[in-house]
Write a protein that holds these residues in place. Structure first.
Motif, short mmCIF file in Angstrom:
data_model
loop_
_atom_site.label_atom_id
_atom_site.label_comp_id
_atom_site.label_asym_id
_atom_site.label_seq_id
_atom_site.Cartn_x
_atom_site.Cartn_y
_atom_site.Cartn_z
N ARG A 35 -1.96 0.29 -18.07
CA ARG A 35 -1.96 1.32 -16.91
C ARG A 35 -2.48 2.58 -17.54
O ARG A 35 -2.31 3.75 -17.04
N ALA A 38 -4.65 5.92 -13.43
CA ALA A 38 -4.00 5.55 -12.20
C ALA A 38 -4.53 6.74 -11.61
O ALA A 38 -4.54 8.10 -11.94
N LEU A 76 -15.84 6.79 -12.68
CA LEU A 76 -15.01 5.75 -13.00
C LEU A 76 -16.07 4.42 -13.27
O LEU A 76 -15.93 3.74 -14.24
N ARG A 82 -12.65 -0.15 -13.54
CA ARG A 82 -12.51 -0.63 -12.06
C ARG A 82 -10.91 -0.51 -11.54
O ARG A 82 -10.03 -0.92 -12.69
N LEU A 83 -10.67 -0.14 -10.47
CA LEU A 83 -9.41 -0.15 -10.07
C LEU A 83 -9.10 -1.30 -9.04
O LEU A 83 -9.70 -1.99 -8.37
N ASN A 84 -7.52 -1.62 -9.13
CA ASN A 84 -7.18 -2.87 -8.35
C ASN A 84 -7.42 -2.53 -6.85
O ASN A 84 -7.56 -3.72 -6.04
N TRP A 228 -1.24 4.66 -4.33
CA TRP A 228 -1.35 4.67 -5.78
C TRP A 228 -2.34 3.52 -6.17
O TRP A 228 -2.25 2.32 -5.71
N ASP A 229 -3.20 3.69 -7.16
CA ASP A 229 -4.05 2.85 -7.61
C ASP A 229 -4.09 2.83 -9.11
O ASP A 229 -3.74 3.93 -9.90
N VAL A 230 -4.49 1.59 -9.72
CA VAL A 230 -4.39 1.48 -11.03
C VAL A 230 -5.51 0.76 -11.54
O VAL A 230 -6.10 -0.05 -11.03
N VAL A 231 -5.96 0.86 -12.80
CA VAL A 231 -7.03 0.09 -13.62
C VAL A 231 -6.88 -1.23 -13.38
O VAL A 231 -5.51 -1.76 -13.60
N GLU A 232 -7.76 -2.15 -13.33
CA GLU A 232 -7.77 -3.71 -13.19
C GLU A 232 -7.29 -4.14 -14.74
O GLU A 232 -7.84 -3.41 -15.81
#
Length: 234
Positions: A35, A38, A76, A82-84, A228-232
Motif C-alpha cells: 500500500r 494511496a 504516477l 499504476r493504481l487499482n 480511495w485508490d491504491v497502487v496495484e
C-alpha cells in the motif's frame, strides 16, 4: 457526521488545507509495502496522496506539498506506478449508530456459524463466481450473516477487521434470482448492528462504477465518505 474511528484512520493528525483541484502529499512510514501509494478524495474535505518515504523520494515529493489533480495521474504513470481503480467508501453516520445497534434482526436473518456450511456451499454454488470474488464473502470471516427464505440462504454478508483497526470491512451478495426483494439490505443492517455491538465500525466498500452496490449501501443507511485508490500489487 462520521465517527472519530473513521476520520482518525483516514486523515492525518494535522492536515494541510489544500486548494480546490489539488492533492495534499502525506508521507507515512507505517504504510505497508503493498500500500505504498494511496489516493483519497473525500466528499467533504481534502484530497490526500499518501506515500511511503521511498515512494516519496522516487516521485520527488515532500510532506505537505500540493499536487494539481490533473498532474497526479501523469506523474504516477511516468514513475511506472499504476493504481487499482477507485473504491467508494461508505460509513454509517455517527448519529445513527445507537439506532442500528439496537435494531433487531428481521425474521430469517441471523448470524451464520460453521453449522451452516452446507447452506453456504449451496449458496456459493448458485452465485456468479466473479461476483463472489468481488464481494469476498466467506463463512469463516470474523462475522458472517445471512438471510434465509424457506430454508434457502438467499443473501450473505461477512466482515473482517480492516488492517488491525476497529473498522470492519463488509462484503455482501444476493443470489441473482432473489434480488430486488430487500434481502441484501436486511443482511447488511443485521451484520452492521452486531459489529457496532462488538465495538467495531462497519465499512462498506465497492468499485466506483458499481452503481447497484452503491445504491444498496445508501439504502442500508450508509453515507459516502470518499473515494480511495491504491497502487496495484506486483
Amino acid at each position: 457526521m462520521f465517527s472519530p474511528s473513521v476520520t482518525q484512520y483516514w486523515l492525518p493528525a494535522d492536515p494541510v488545507p489544500g486548494g480546490a483541484g489539488s492533492v495534499q502529499v502525506v508521507i507515512d512510514p507505517s504504510m505497508a509495502a503493498d500500500r505504498s501509494v494511496a489516493v483519497l478524495h473525500l466528499v467533504e474535505g481534502p484530497s490526500l496522496l499518501t506515500l511511503t518515504p521511498g515512494r516519496a523520494r522516487h516521485l520527488g515529493l515532500s510532506s505537505g506539498q500540493a499536487v494539481r489533480v490533473g498532474d497526479l495521474a501523469p506523474r504516477l504513470a511516468a514513475a511506472g506506478i499504476r493504481l487499482n481503480g477507485p473504491d467508494s467508501l461508505f460509513y454509517l453516520p455517527a448519529t445513527d449508530h445507537e439506532a442500528v445497534r439496537r435494531e433487531p434482526s428481521p425474521e430469517g436473518t441471523r448470524q451464520l456459524t460453521p453449522d451452516d456450511h452446507e447452506a453456504f456451499a449451496l449458496f456459493t454454488g448458485q452465485a456468479p463466481a466473479a461476483e463472489l470474488d468481488e464481494a469476498f464473502v466467506e463463512l469463516d470471516h470474523w462475522l458472517a450473516f445471512g438471510t434465509f427464505r424457506g430454508g434457502l440462504l438467499v443473501a450473505a454478508a461477512s466482515m473482517y477487521p480492516w488492517r488491525e483497526t476497529r473498522l470492519a470491512d463488509l462484503g455482501v451478495i444476493t443470489l441473482p434470482a432473489e434480488r430486488g426483494r430487500g434481502y441484501a439490505r436486511r443482511t447488511v443492517r443485521a451484520i452492521s448492528s452486531m459489529a457496532l455491538q462488538l465495538g467495531y465500525e462497519p465499512q462498506y466498500r465497492c468499485q466506483r462504477d458499481n452503481t447497484a452496490s452503491a445504491a444498496l449501501a445508501e439504502s442500508a443507511g450508509f453515507v459516502r465518505f470518499g473515494e480511495w485508490d491504491v497502487v496495484e500489487k506486483d
